[in-house]
Design an enzyme around this catalytic site. Structure first.
Site, PDB file in Angstrom:
ATOM      1  CB  CYS A  47      14.183  18.909  16.586  1.00  0.00           C
ATOM      2  SG  CYS A  47      14.155  17.123  16.897  1.00  0.00           S
ATOM      3  CD  GLU A  49       6.711   9.078  21.603  1.00  0.00           C
ATOM      4  OE1 GLU A  49       7.361   9.941  21.040  1.00  0.00           O
ATOM      5  OE2 GLU A  49       6.766   7.866  21.354  1.00  0.00           O
ATOM      6  NE  ARG A 106       8.097   8.109   9.476  1.00  0.00           N
ATOM      7  CZ  ARG A 106       9.415   8.133   9.345  1.00  0.00           C
ATOM      8  NH1 ARG A 106       9.975   8.574   8.261  1.00  0.00           N
ATOM      9  NH2 ARG A 106      10.181   7.705  10.339  1.00  0.00           N
ATOM     10  CG  LEU A 150      -1.961   1.120   1.302  1.00  0.00           C
ATOM     11  CD1 LEU A 150      -2.877   1.130   0.088  1.00  0.00           C
ATOM     12  CD2 LEU A 150      -2.799   1.014   2.582  1.00  0.00           C
ATOM     13  CG  HIS A 174      16.600  17.328  22.112  1.00  0.00           C
ATOM     14  ND1 HIS A 174      16.123  18.606  21.941  1.00  0.00           N
ATOM     15  CD2 HIS A 174      15.994  16.572  21.167  1.00  0.00           C
ATOM     16  CE1 HIS A 174      15.274  18.615  20.922  1.00  0.00           C
ATOM     17  NE2 HIS A 174      15.169  17.392  20.438  1.00  0.00           N
ATOM     18  CG  HIS A 234       9.660  19.926  12.857  1.00  0.00           C
ATOM     19  ND1 HIS A 234       9.965  20.706  13.942  1.00  0.00           N
ATOM     20  CD2 HIS A 234       9.886  18.649  13.228  1.00  0.00           C
ATOM     21  CE1 HIS A 234      10.343  19.920  14.942  1.00  0.00           C
ATOM     22  NE2 HIS A 234      10.300  18.670  14.538  1.00  0.00           N
ATOM     23  CE  LYS A 294       4.551   9.442  18.679  1.00  0.00           C
ATOM     24  NZ  LYS A 294       5.586   8.471  18.709  1.00  0.00           N
TER      25      LYS A 294
END
Ligand code: GLN
Ligand code: ZN
Length: 743
Positions: free
Chosen positions: A715, A594, A504, A19, A630, A683, A111
């Site tokens: 980042c 997370e 992804r 896919l 970080h 980003h 998420k």
């Protein structure tokens, strides 16, 4: 025996990521829509066939998606944000919501609970106007299953979770609730029109986060209403227990519940209540979140215990959640160590486990389960754990003393400038790594090339006058994989892909055994980089909590214990680095936040061991060694005390997109250590001007004193190109110098 086994969803990206390829080709414009659709249809049929062949009674329908199920649901409910409604073509609108285009910013993605899967966040407001309900995708897939001889249950995300995911305020939720239920009712009506006995499973994982009284009353209203529309509607919760919600749901007219007995063992507290009710219960006992074989003997015992409350006629067994979160199949794993492979069950193998367990439980067949192997323990690691003392978790000197010593030793200007670690991962860098991995180039050539890249990266940083340098991380494919590959106790699959978002996928390491570090992992590169400059060179490590949170972790011992083992390995690396003369060491904890448990009541336990692990890995640093960390977040409100206790000398964070608003928590909580808030967003390819960064720095100075601030991007730079990186960093240094002059 019918309807005794259930799957809450199957992965859809394809065992060879089919896919992914067609999606990306379609987006590029190199294949037409019907080709995408036909591959999708093949995949669905294949996955249903696998389920049926394994003996699963009802296959999961509508678990498929071109991008994300929450996005699909928005379309089905007519809940597309108004800002996309100018796009008339439905497919184009769908993908634009997910990915954006020149005139539409993509929708936010975040998420899915505590997994690594990302969903598209609904955009609802108080005056939100729903569009027409569209059941075509759902009905199409159901018909497709039926036409091919499959019996299927339709899976949908439920209204409480939909509102919960949209992160809207309570006011908005209340204002919209009735209209939202109206849309759900219309959708269910269209589904039921197809077949009034159709089985519908509403996914309500939001209930596992611990619903409050307000949410519970909405829950009651929702399922009283929806439960009367269909005689075959059940509610599934997962990732934790949902006892509060169960107590409400048993009093609605839904047919049944599917509960997670792997990650929500407290669901057993509801057994008595469920037993007295008339509800059907699906016991989610095959772990949809992890890759290890089920201990079938033990699961059978659990089922027998459950049966003392709920008669067999009212029980089914199933996966704890959708199998979306595990890889497809072990079939193509040729390189895994046989002893490791023996421990594993991916989605396909889990189907077999489910059906075997059903046979053992429901029929009176005598089944001999395959043996349940355990990881072999490493004596040396076990012994070392026994020698740990409280002082191993504590720096030898308090921060104030360390700070004085660092000021003396490094003699940095005010507002020191640095980066987060990685520099652009160009096609060339990737190629060299791949060729080395495949054995196409020698170790010597590889080392030579890496060293050249490090050298030019160091030269560049010196040329723009950065204060604290990094080596650039060219040797790393991924910040967790790089360490996992060098540690004992980790294995890597060839094909263990799991969907992360859209097309992804990620391939998490398999952390199966006791962890140890056979040899230094970063020392050589760091020492080489330091040898090229007199400026401080930061050693760059990934922290134990992040390594843990981004791996499939063994479940035969507490995660806390596994984290401590990783921490010891990182600790040894920290020590080697400082002995080698690296005086600044950054231990990245990108995934610290997370790992927070879904339920508030479990948070302090997590914080305790996550904190201990970080401390164990860094407390070996001498007074003269400066520890950096970080984190890829900007929101620290809930966790600032824990961050403070991590006792890092410097923390860099991701505040660039929130201005200085989120930095205030550091001031308000009396945080004393140094902070690098991130002055520009890596980003995006946009290059902020000197003026823009100057005002960003001044904004930071409104909150924290210069003596506490570092200046850095928000980042790592690995996803950026060199030219934009060079220009942005140049501007950053120039802006910092200009601000320094005025202080
Ligand atoms: N040191 C890592 C880098 O710069 C940190 C990555 C991250 O925070 N995700 O790439
Ligand atoms: Zn980051």
């Amino acid at each position: 025996m019918t309807n005794k086994t259930a799957v809450l969803g199957f992965p859809r990206i394809g065992e060879k990521r089919e896919l992914k390829s067609v999606l990306e080709n379609y987006w590029k414009g190199s294949i037409p829509l019907n080709e995408l659709e036909s591959v999708a249809s093949e995949l669905r049929l294949k996955h249903w066939t696998l389920q049926r062949n394994a003996g699963i009674d009802k296959v999961a329908v509508n678990d498929f998606s071109f991008y994300d199920n929450t996005l699909d649901l928005m379309v089905a409910l007519g809940a597309q944000p108004e800002r996309f409604r100018d796009i008339t073509d439905a497919t184009q609108r769908y993908f634009t919501m997910a990915r954006g285009d020149e005139t539409h910013t993509a929708m936010e993605m975040t998420k899915w609970f505590n997994t690594n899967y990302h969903y598209i966040v609904p955009e609802l407001g108080i005056n939100f106007a729903f569009d027409t309900v569209r059941a075509d995708k759902i009905l199409g897939e159901y018909r497709e299953a039926k036409a091919n001889g499959f019996k299927g249950a339709i899976h949908l995300i439920g209204p409480i979770t939909f509102l919960g995911l949209s992160k809207c305020s309570d006011d908005v939720a209340l204002a919209l609730f009735d209209r939202l239920l109206g849309q759900y009712s219309k959708l269910l009506d269209e589904i039921i029109a197809l077949d009034d006995n159709i089985e519908i499973v509403m996914h309500e994982p939001f209930l596992s986060t611990g619903a409050d009284a307000g949410q519970l009353s909405l829950l009651k209203i929702a399922y009283k209403r929806l439960g009367t529309l269909s005689q075959n509607l059940s509610v599934a919760t997962y990732f934790e227990h949902s006892t509060e919600a169960t107590a409400v749901l048993v009093h609605t007219s839904i047919k049944g519940l599917s509960l997670d007995f792997v990650h929500g063992v407290k669901n057993s507290e509801s057994l008595e209540l469920l037993g007295k009710s008339d509800k059907h219960v699906t016991v989610g006992i095959i772990d949809g979140r992890n890759v290890w074989k089920n201990n079938l003997q033990l699961s059978l015992k659990t089922l027998e215990h459950i049966e003392t409350y709920i008669p067999k006629e009212r029980l089914s067994i199933g996966t704890s959640c959708s199998l979306l979160h595990v890889p497809y199949t072990l079939k193509y794993e040729e390189n895994l160590d046989a002893n490791v492979k023996e421990l594993l069950a991916f989605a396909e193998e889990k189907l077999d486990e489910l059906s075997l367990l059903a046979k053992a439980f429901f029929s009176h067949e005598k089944i001999t389960f395959p043996s349940h192997e355990k990881a072999v323990a490493d004596e040396a690691v076990q012994n070392r754990l026994r020698t740990l003392r409280p002082n191993d978790f504590k720096r030898s000197h308090p921060f104030a003393v360390r700070q004085m010593s660092a000021r003396d030793y490094f003699d940095l200007p005010l507002l020191p400038t640095t980066t987060i670690g990685s520099f652009p991962q160009t096609a060339e860098v990737r190629k060299v790594r791949q060729e080395f991995k495949k054995g196409l180039i020698s170790k010597e050539t590889y080392n030579e090339t890496m060293k050249n890249m490090i050298a030019s990266c160091v030269a560049f940083q010196e040329s723009i006058d950065l204060d604290v340098l990094v080596h650039g991380e060219f040797e790393r494919n991924d910040m967790v994989e790089y360490f996992g590959e060098q540690l004992s106790g980790f294995a890597f699959s060839q094909n263990g892909w799991v969907q992360s978002y859209g097309s992804r996928c990620v391939k998490p390491p398999l952390l199966y055994g006791d962890v140890s570090r056979p040899h230094p992992m970063t020392l050589e590169w760091s020492l080489y980089a330091q040898s090229l400059t007199t400026r401080p060179m930061k050693g760059m490590l990934t922290g134990p909590v992040t390594i843990l949170n981004w791996s499939f972790v063994r479940d035969d011992q507490p995660r806390a214990l596994t984290a401590i083992q990783i921490a010891l390995a990182i600790r040894d690396e920290v020590d080697d680095l400082q002995r080698g003369g690296i005086a600044m060491i950054q231990v990245d904890e990108a995934a610290f936040k997370e790992g927070y448990p879904l339920r508030r009541e479990n948070r302090s336990a997590y914080e305790k061991w996550a904190l201990e692990s970080f401390l164990l890995s860094t407390a070996v640093a001498d007074k003269e060694t400066q520890i950096h960390t970080h984190m890829c977040y900007s929101e620290f409100t809930d966790i600032i005390k824990t961050i403070e206790e991590m006792d890092a000398d410097v923390i860099s964070i991701e505040t660039s997109r929130s201005g200085n608003r989120l930095l205030r928590i550091f001031k308000e909580s009396g945080y004393t250590q140094e902070v690098g808030p991130g002055v520009y967003d890596i980003h995006s390819p946009r290059i902020p001007s000197v003026e823009e960064m100057k005002s960003q720095i001044y904004a930071l100075l409104e909150v924290l004193p210069a003596s506490q601030l570092w200046i850095n991007p928000d980042c790592g730079l690995k996803t950026r190109g060199w030219s934009e990186t060079e220009e942005a960093l140049r501007n950053m240094v120039e802006a910092t110098k200009a601000v320094r002059e005025t202080l």
